[in-house]
Design a protein around this motif. Sequence first.
Motif: not given
Length: 175
Positions: A44-59
């Motif tokens: 899941a993501r907030l916007a089409d041009d934003m990375l997903d939940f996984r990426y947020q955790v990775k970051s």
Amino acid sequence: MGVSLHAAFVPSCIQILGSIARLIDKAALAGYERGAGQSSLLGARLADDMLDFRYQVKSVVMHSADAIEAVRQGRFTPDVDPIEASVAELRAMVRQAEAALAAIDPAEMEAFVDRDMIFVWNGRDVSFSADQFLLSFSQPNFYFHAAAAYAILRAEGLPLAKRDYLGTLRIRRDA
């Protein structure tokens, strides 16, 4: 008395990593409850041009424990590639980051102050002192990605509250 670099960075990272671990668990549970499987909300993501939940955790991991390791090396190049990780893999990433941060000697962090640090982005080298890299680049990014992870799950309808983001507060115990 001034605040040490360790005190300004590490305890808050550990606090928010704990809340991220609980958000991963809540996302997994919500996926099951929706009948879609535990990994259904990870993309899941907030916007089409934003990375997903996984990426947020990775970051969040990248801008906490990985940032400290980069300071030790004197060079940080962010990994901006999206990831495909399971709930278990995300949990493990967060737990490893918590353990790495908990093991940091405060004296080692104080030795980072004024140490040269290079941030590499798009083929450019940007010079920082290590302490300013941590406090003006990694720490704001850490909070941005933690808030984005929380916001993604809220936007997906999970019943989260501010305390789910804040995690376990470091309150005085002697009062």
